[in-house]
Design a protein around this motif. Structure first.
Motif, mmCIF file in Angstrom:
data_model
loop_
_atom_site.group_PDB
_atom_site.id
_atom_site.type_symbol
_atom_site.label_atom_id
_atom_site.label_comp_id
_atom_site.label_asym_id
_atom_site.label_seq_id
_atom_site.Cartn_x
_atom_site.Cartn_y
_atom_site.Cartn_z
ATOM 1 N N GLY A 181 0.796 -1.225 0.000
ATOM 2 C CA GLY A 181 0.000 0.000 0.000
ATOM 3 C C GLY A 181 0.825 1.271 0.000
ATOM 4 N N CYS A 182 2.105 1.152 0.338
ATOM 5 C CA CYS A 182 2.974 2.336 0.366
ATOM 6 C C CYS A 182 3.400 2.744 -1.042
ATOM 7 N N PRO A 183 3.434 4.039 -1.331
ATOM 8 C CA PRO A 183 4.042 4.493 -2.581
ATOM 9 C C PRO A 183 5.566 4.403 -2.428
ATOM 10 N N THR A 184 6.128 3.311 -2.903
ATOM 11 C CA THR A 184 7.549 3.013 -2.717
ATOM 12 C C THR A 184 8.326 3.393 -3.966
ATOM 13 N N VAL A 185 9.429 4.106 -3.782
ATOM 14 C CA VAL A 185 10.227 4.593 -4.908
ATOM 15 C C VAL A 185 11.645 4.027 -4.832
ATOM 16 N N ALA A 186 12.435 4.342 -5.838
ATOM 17 C CA ALA A 186 13.836 3.925 -5.864
ATOM 18 C C ALA A 186 14.639 4.740 -4.847
ATOM 19 N N PRO A 187 15.689 4.150 -4.263
ATOM 20 C CA PRO A 187 16.501 4.872 -3.269
ATOM 21 C C PRO A 187 17.038 6.216 -3.776
ATOM 22 N N GLY A 188 17.526 6.223 -5.008
ATOM 23 C CA GLY A 188 18.064 7.466 -5.558
ATOM 24 C C GLY A 188 17.006 8.527 -5.737
ATOM 25 N N PHE A 189 15.808 8.102 -6.134
ATOM 26 C CA PHE A 189 14.720 9.056 -6.343
ATOM 27 C C PHE A 189 14.262 9.653 -5.013
ATOM 28 N N LEU A 190 14.234 8.821 -3.958
ATOM 29 C CA LEU A 190 13.837 9.343 -2.639
ATOM 30 C C LEU A 190 14.816 10.415 -2.170
ATOM 31 N N GLN A 191 16.091 10.228 -2.483
ATOM 32 C CA GLN A 191 17.085 11.226 -2.092
ATOM 33 C C GLN A 191 16.871 12.550 -2.827
ATOM 34 N N GLN A 192 16.271 12.479 -4.018
ATOM 35 C CA GLN A 192 15.949 13.704 -4.758
ATOM 36 C C GLN A 192 14.694 14.385 -4.198
ATOM 37 N N LEU A 193 13.792 13.568 -3.642
ATOM 38 C CA LEU A 193 12.578 14.120 -3.040
ATOM 39 C C LEU A 193 12.855 14.714 -1.660
ATOM 40 N N LYS A 194 13.822 14.151 -0.972
ATOM 41 C CA LYS A 194 14.132 14.534 0.416
ATOM 42 C C LYS A 194 14.312 16.034 0.616
ATOM 43 N N PRO A 195 15.191 16.718 -0.148
ATOM 44 C CA PRO A 195 15.364 18.162 0.077
ATOM 45 C C PRO A 195 14.120 18.985 -0.240
ATOM 46 N N ILE A 196 13.329 18.527 -1.198
ATOM 47 C CA ILE A 196 12.093 19.250 -1.541
ATOM 48 C C ILE A 196 11.165 19.266 -0.340
ATOM 49 N N ILE A 197 11.023 18.099 0.304
ATOM 50 C CA ILE A 197 10.124 17.971 1.456
ATOM 51 C C ILE A 197 10.683 18.698 2.679
ATOM 52 N N GLN A 198 11.954 18.443 2.969
ATOM 53 C CA GLN A 198 12.535 18.971 4.206
ATOM 54 C C GLN A 198 12.819 20.467 4.147
ATOM 55 N N ASN A 199 13.015 21.005 2.963
ATOM 56 C CA ASN A 199 13.290 22.442 2.839
ATOM 57 C C ASN A 199 12.031 23.277 2.637
ATOM 58 N N SER A 200 10.891 22.606 2.553
ATOM 59 C CA SER A 200 9.639 23.329 2.343
ATOM 60 C C SER A 200 9.102 23.870 3.668
ATOM 61 N N SER A 201 8.768 25.142 3.698
ATOM 62 C CA SER A 201 8.225 25.748 4.921
ATOM 63 C C SER A 201 6.761 25.383 5.134
ATOM 64 N N LYS A 202 6.127 24.879 4.068
ATOM 65 C CA LYS A 202 4.725 24.458 4.132
ATOM 66 C C LYS A 202 4.624 22.985 3.707
ATOM 67 N N PRO A 203 3.563 22.293 4.127
ATOM 68 C CA PRO A 203 3.411 20.890 3.739
ATOM 69 C C PRO A 203 3.359 20.706 2.226
ATOM 70 N N VAL A 204 3.921 19.603 1.770
ATOM 71 C CA VAL A 204 3.878 19.271 0.343
ATOM 72 C C VAL A 204 2.695 18.339 0.095
ATOM 73 N N LEU A 205 1.944 18.616 -0.949
ATOM 74 C CA LEU A 205 0.805 17.788 -1.316
ATOM 75 C C LEU A 205 1.270 16.622 -2.176
ATOM 76 N N LEU A 206 0.844 15.411 -1.815
ATOM 77 C CA LEU A 206 1.038 14.218 -2.635
ATOM 78 C C LEU A 206 -0.349 13.717 -3.022
ATOM 79 N N TRP A 207 -0.581 13.555 -4.314
ATOM 80 C CA TRP A 207 -1.917 13.174 -4.788
ATOM 81 C C TRP A 207 -1.800 11.926 -5.653
ATOM 82 N N ILE A 208 -2.411 10.834 -5.182
ATOM 83 C CA ILE A 208 -2.461 9.581 -5.940
ATOM 84 C C ILE A 208 -3.820 9.486 -6.619
ATOM 85 N N PHE A 209 -3.820 9.240 -7.922
ATOM 86 C CA PHE A 209 -5.089 9.136 -8.653
ATOM 87 C C PHE A 209 -4.990 8.039 -9.698
ATOM 88 N N GLU A 210 -6.118 7.692 -10.288
ATOM 89 C CA GLU A 210 -6.164 6.630 -11.292
ATOM 90 C C GLU A 210 -6.701 7.141 -12.622
#
Length: 210
Positions: A181-210
């Motif tokens: 059930g988890c949106p699981t990504v590649a290790p390298g890709f998570l490292q690219q997402l990490k600074p976006i999330i941690q450096n954001s002063s506001k929550p980041v929206l994640l939207w899963i759709f079909e």
């Protein structure tokens, strides 16, 4: 006049022969497949733009990050990039990577199923707030808070954004591994997402759709 007719007939014969040769060698099929793939990508991007416009309004009204959001299109095959880092201001895809979908407690799930009950093992669709990071069973992970009826059990289900080695860093021909059930990504890709999330002063929206 006869000369013009002869040349026209010759060109028609050459064209017919060329297409017959392409189909015989497989090049014609490859061209059709390539055009179909490009057509699909165009359709996916149009769909993404519609979601992004809604995400932009949601972010503005709910005090989320108005520059970047994460959009996951589960209608795209899992071997293709379907986790998009979307620049809401420029209306462009900033980055993209592979992401799993839930197997719904099956050894291998054919197609797609979605669920929100505790223990279902399925992906839950709709909007999430990306929460704080922590280090757990799979290393670095980010908590996910479901914001709608279709995913409001995600925190209870321990559905988080994390990485796993079974997810390739680049696109592949076949389907990739599936999660619980988890949106699981590649290790390298998570490292690219990490600074976006941690450096954001506001929550980041994640939207899963079909």
């Amino acid at each position: 006049m006869k000369k013009i007719i002869s040349i026209t007939l010759l060109l028609l014969l050459l064209t017919s022969f060329s297409w017959a040769w392409l189909n015989f060698t497989g090049e014609g099929k490859r061209l059709k497949t390539s055009r179909l793939a490009e057509s699909n990508k165009t359709d996916y991007f149009k769909k993404l733009q519609v979601r992004a416009a809604d995400a932009k309004e949601f972010a503005k009204k709910n005090n989320f990050n108005q520059r970047i959001c994460f959009l996951i299109d589960m209608s795209i095959p899992s071997g293709q990039n379907r986790f998009f880092v979307y620049d809401l201001r420029k209306d462009t895809i900033q980055n993209a990577g592979l992401v799993t979908h839930g197997r719904c407690n099956e050894s291998w799930l054919e197609g797609r199923k979605f669920g929100n009950t505790v223990g279902c093992g399925c992906t839950s669709v709709c909007k999430y707030k990306v929460g704080k990071s922590y280090y757990g069973r799979f290393g670095l992970a980010f908590k996910l808070h479901g914001l709608e009826k279709t995913n409001n059990k995600s925190f209870e289900r321990f559905v988080v954004l994390h990485a796993h080695d079974c997810v390739p860093e680049t696109e592949v021909k076949n389907e990739i591994c599936q999660s619980d059930g988890c949106p699981t990504v590649a290790p390298g890709f998570l490292q690219q997402l990490k600074p976006i999330i941690q450096n954001s002063s506001k929550p980041v929206l994640l939207w899963i759709f079909e």
